[in-house]
Design a protein around this motif. Structure first.
Motif, PDB file in Angstrom:
ATOM      1  N   CYS A  25      -4.747  -0.591  -8.166  1.00  0.00           N
ATOM      2  CA  CYS A  25      -5.299  -0.853  -6.842  1.00  0.00           C
ATOM      3  C   CYS A  25      -5.849  -2.263  -6.708  1.00  0.00           C
ATOM      4  O   CYS A  25      -5.947  -2.803  -5.602  1.00  0.00           O
ATOM      5  CB  CYS A  25      -6.404   0.159  -6.537  1.00  0.00           C
ATOM      6  SG  CYS A  25      -5.783   1.846  -6.395  1.00  0.00           S
TER       7      CYS A  25
ATOM      8  N   LYS B 127      -5.558   3.612 -12.530  1.00  0.00           N
ATOM      9  CA  LYS B 127      -5.448   3.578 -11.072  1.00  0.00           C
ATOM     10  C   LYS B 127      -6.175   2.366 -10.502  1.00  0.00           C
ATOM     11  O   LYS B 127      -5.694   1.710  -9.574  1.00  0.00           O
ATOM     12  CB  LYS B 127      -6.018   4.865 -10.471  1.00  0.00           C
ATOM     13  CG  LYS B 127      -5.175   6.106 -10.733  1.00  0.00           C
ATOM     14  CD  LYS B 127      -5.800   7.321 -10.077  1.00  0.00           C
ATOM     15  CE  LYS B 127      -4.974   8.577 -10.353  1.00  0.00           C
ATOM     16  NZ  LYS B 127      -5.578   9.781  -9.719  1.00  0.00           N
TER      17      LYS B 127
ATOM     18  N   PHE C 274      -5.770   7.741  -4.468  1.00  0.00           N
ATOM     19  CA  PHE C 274      -6.390   6.529  -4.986  1.00  0.00           C
ATOM     20  C   PHE C 274      -7.621   6.895  -5.826  1.00  0.00           C
ATOM     21  O   PHE C 274      -8.010   8.069  -5.873  1.00  0.00           O
ATOM     22  CB  PHE C 274      -6.743   5.596  -3.825  1.00  0.00           C
ATOM     23  CG  PHE C 274      -5.587   4.734  -3.395  1.00  0.00           C
ATOM     24  CD1 PHE C 274      -5.629   3.368  -3.560  1.00  0.00           C
ATOM     25  CD2 PHE C 274      -4.430   5.301  -2.864  1.00  0.00           C
ATOM     26  CE1 PHE C 274      -4.556   2.564  -3.188  1.00  0.00           C
ATOM     27  CE2 PHE C 274      -3.356   4.516  -2.488  1.00  0.00           C
ATOM     28  CZ  PHE C 274      -3.420   3.137  -2.656  1.00  0.00           C
TER      29      PHE C 274
ATOM     30  N   TYR D 202       0.835  -1.216   0.000  1.00  0.00           N
ATOM     31  CA  TYR D 202       0.000   0.000   0.000  1.00  0.00           C
ATOM     32  C   TYR D 202       0.864   1.257   0.000  1.00  0.00           C
ATOM     33  O   TYR D 202       0.608   2.213  -0.751  1.00  0.00           O
ATOM     34  CB  TYR D 202      -0.926  -0.003   1.214  1.00  0.00           C
ATOM     35  CG  TYR D 202      -1.612   1.330   1.417  1.00  0.00           C
ATOM     36  CD1 TYR D 202      -2.577   1.786   0.516  1.00  0.00           C
ATOM     37  CD2 TYR D 202      -1.266   2.146   2.491  1.00  0.00           C
ATOM     38  CE1 TYR D 202      -3.185   3.020   0.694  1.00  0.00           C
ATOM     39  CE2 TYR D 202      -1.864   3.378   2.671  1.00  0.00           C
ATOM     40  CZ  TYR D 202      -2.818   3.815   1.767  1.00  0.00           C
ATOM     41  OH  TYR D 202      -3.414   5.037   1.920  1.00  0.00           O
TER      42      TYR D 202
ATOM     43  N   TYR E 234      -6.897  -5.954   0.096  1.00  0.00           N
ATOM     44  CA  TYR E 234      -7.383  -5.069   1.142  1.00  0.00           C
ATOM     45  C   TYR E 234      -7.695  -5.827   2.430  1.00  0.00           C
ATOM     46  O   TYR E 234      -7.746  -5.239   3.501  1.00  0.00           O
ATOM     47  CB  TYR E 234      -8.624  -4.318   0.651  1.00  0.00           C
ATOM     48  CG  TYR E 234      -8.317  -3.399  -0.502  1.00  0.00           C
ATOM     49  CD1 TYR E 234      -8.014  -2.055  -0.284  1.00  0.00           C
ATOM     50  CD2 TYR E 234      -8.312  -3.869  -1.801  1.00  0.00           C
ATOM     51  CE1 TYR E 234      -7.713  -1.213  -1.338  1.00  0.00           C
ATOM     52  CE2 TYR E 234      -8.015  -3.036  -2.863  1.00  0.00           C
ATOM     53  CZ  TYR E 234      -7.710  -1.703  -2.636  1.00  0.00           C
ATOM     54  OH  TYR E 234      -7.405  -0.877  -3.675  1.00  0.00           O
TER      55      TYR E 234
END
Length: 538
Positions: A404, A400, A426, A382, A409
């Motif tokens: 990501c 993006k 982000f 991250y 997560y």
């Protein structure tokens, strides 16, 4: 004996000799067969030799032997040349029963076990100038066997030695320290380094292969190869340095890979890249490094990119090393080694992330190169993504999102999740809200199945992980895998009619919709327990 000069001999294009063909033919089977019955009648003949061992000097020794009626002084300094010339000219007992040169040299070689070390070394070095002839005549092997036997005896009588590639601080280096100082540090076990290091690459290869066959300590052999490369580079041309490096790598590849420190391998890799070694050599070196990548450091990985490229570091090389590391099998890729490499890669990715020329595809390739099981936390990933997005602020929302999607997560700490909730670098909040809205519609459509939870804010407990509510705003951070069931085919029809209204996420959302439709068609059942939704991207 009446002598004349009726034979012209061109020796390897170096020098021309005028000799008596009858005298030389009386000792040389090659000349005798060449002239045959014409020895007594033909005059002013010419012979051209292209590969006579020792060239002009070798022929001169031959001529002296013949003109001295088969008498000459044989010493360790000339035995190799005399022996090879005798075989080349076929100076056997069929021609001269009592005075043939082959028999004399072989008789002298019978005492090779009593020669001094320096005499053996001189004889071996003389073979460098005519290796093929020295091999075919057998004298090269005799010299090698005797030298290696001496080294083996000294190694057996030496004090115990710790066989660790880094144990004594001996690491490959191209600094200006003299090789003599290094030699003195290891005089008890490595006293032969300097003598063997003076050999040419061809003989070095033969010496090392013979020592491997005799089961010498691989740590000692690897140290010698680094010592040899360092000492031989001082007066070598670029082409010679490339050849030396290729031979050293080839010989290192024969050894147990654990006998060579990872740091030393990276040092020689930098040299190999500098001199553009062949692909086979580079692949072998990368394979050796990959087998012990868990021992590497960040400084070792930061290798500059090849000339002509814009990015700072050679990312493609690191990707190849990771592939080699993973392909070594369970014997190498243990969970401990895997986690060490993952920690190292987190540091490396953070180091290369600020490079403005690093393409998103390469960044994602670095992040996803190792399996998800290699990391307990994705906080390092991250932070690297945060750096990358800060430098590459002009990326599209779609780019993006692809970046990501490489982040797990579920493995973010609470602190990282809080930071992510406020992170404007982000994908835009508008895009995330739109995606969240689509998931809310799915919840409403699925009704009692309750796959999405009791409210849009409960994703982290019911399958959509990493959602956080802060300052009244919702941020969808991660979506898990979708596995839904339905009894009404109208759900499928309704999903098909959905229209994505956020242009930045159009392609990504289409992919998500296709995944949902496929899974709804294939997983029909009468009942279902709550499961997780699919990733937004894969």
């Amino acid at each position: 004996m009446q002598m004349c000069c009726d034979l012209e001999v061109d020796v390897n294009g170096q020098e021309i000799f005028m000799v008596d063909k009858k005298i030389l033919s009386s000792f040389s089977g090659k000349l005798n067969k060449l002239f045959g019955k014409s020895i007594a009648t033909s005059k002013n003949l010419k012979v051209i030799f292209h590969d006579l061992p020792g060239g002009a000097h070798g022929f001169e020794l031959l001529a002296r032997f013949c003109y001295s009626n088969g008498q000459t002084e044989i010493t360790p300094c000339n035995i190799s040349l005399l022996h090879c010339v005798a075989h080349f000219m076929e100076m056997t007992k069929e021609i001269s029963v009592t005075d043939n040169l082959i028999e004399q040299t072989e008789e002298f070689l019978e005492g090779i076990t009593y020669w001094a070390w320096s005499e053996l070394l001189v004889a071996l070095k003389q073979c460098q100038d005519f290796v093929p002839a020295a091999i075919s005549s057998g004298i090269l092997q005799k010299c090698l066997d005797s030298l290696i036997a001496r080294v083996a005896v000294s190694a057996t009588n030496a004090s115990p030695f710790t066989s660790s590639p880094d144990s004594s601080g001996f690491r490959f280096s191209f600094d200006t320290r003299s090789t003599e100082s290094l030699k003195n540090s290891y005089s008890r076990t490595n006293w032969w380094f300097d003598d063997f290091a003076s050999l040419n690459p061809t003989l070095i290869e033969k010496v090392l292969r013979a020592m491997v066959a005799h089961k010498f300590d691989h740590v000692i052999l690897s140290r010698f190869l680094f010592y040899y490369q360092k000492s031989s580079f001082s007066n070598a041309t670029s082409i010679e340095k490339r050849k030396i490096t290729e031979i050293v790598v080839e010989l290192l590849f024969l050894l147990d890979h654990s006998s060579v420190s990872c740091r030393s391998l990276f040092e020689i890799l930098r040299v190999a890249l500098r001199f553009n070694v062949n692909k086979c050599c580079r692949n072998r070196l990368e394979n050796m490094i990959g087998s012990q990548l868990h021992q590497a450091t960040l400084d070792s990985l930061l290798i500059p990119s090849p000339p002509g490229t814009d990015y700072l570091y050679d990312v493609n090389l690191i990707l190849r090393l990771l592939k080699s590391f993973l392909s070594n099998g369970d014997c190498w890729v243990s969970s401990t080694h895997l986690r060490k490499v993952a920690s190292l890669m987190d540091l490396y990715i953070a180091e290369v992330a600020p490079d403005p020329c690093l393409k998103p595809s390469k960044f994602v390739a670095l992040v996803t190169a190792l399996p998800d099981s290699s990391r307990d936390l994705h906080d390092g990933i991250y932070r690297a993504m945060d750096l990358y997005l800060e430098v590459h602020s002009k990326l599209s929302e779609e780019q993006k999102m692809k970046i990501c999607c490489a982040l797990n997560y579920e493995k973010l700490s609470s602190e990282a999740l809080k930071h992510l909730g406020r992170n404007s670098k982000f994908p835009s909040r508008k895009a995330l809200h739109a995606l969240m809205s689509q998931h809310s519609k799915l919840k409403t459509l699925l009704g009692d199945n309750n796959i999405l939870g009791d409210s849009p804010c409960s994703y982290s407990e019911k399958g959509i992980k990493g959602k956080e509510v802060e300052n009244g705003e919702q941020h969808v951070l991660y979506a898990g895998k979708l596995d839904i069931s339905m009894e009404n085919e109208k759900l499928e029809e309704h999903l098909r009619g959905m229209q994505w209204r956020v242009t930045e996420l159009e392609k990504v959302c289409r992919k998500l919709q296709a995944q949902m439709e496929k899974m709804m068609k294939s997983r029909l059942s009468s009942s279902s327990s709550p499961r997780s939704l699919p990733r937004m991207c894969s």
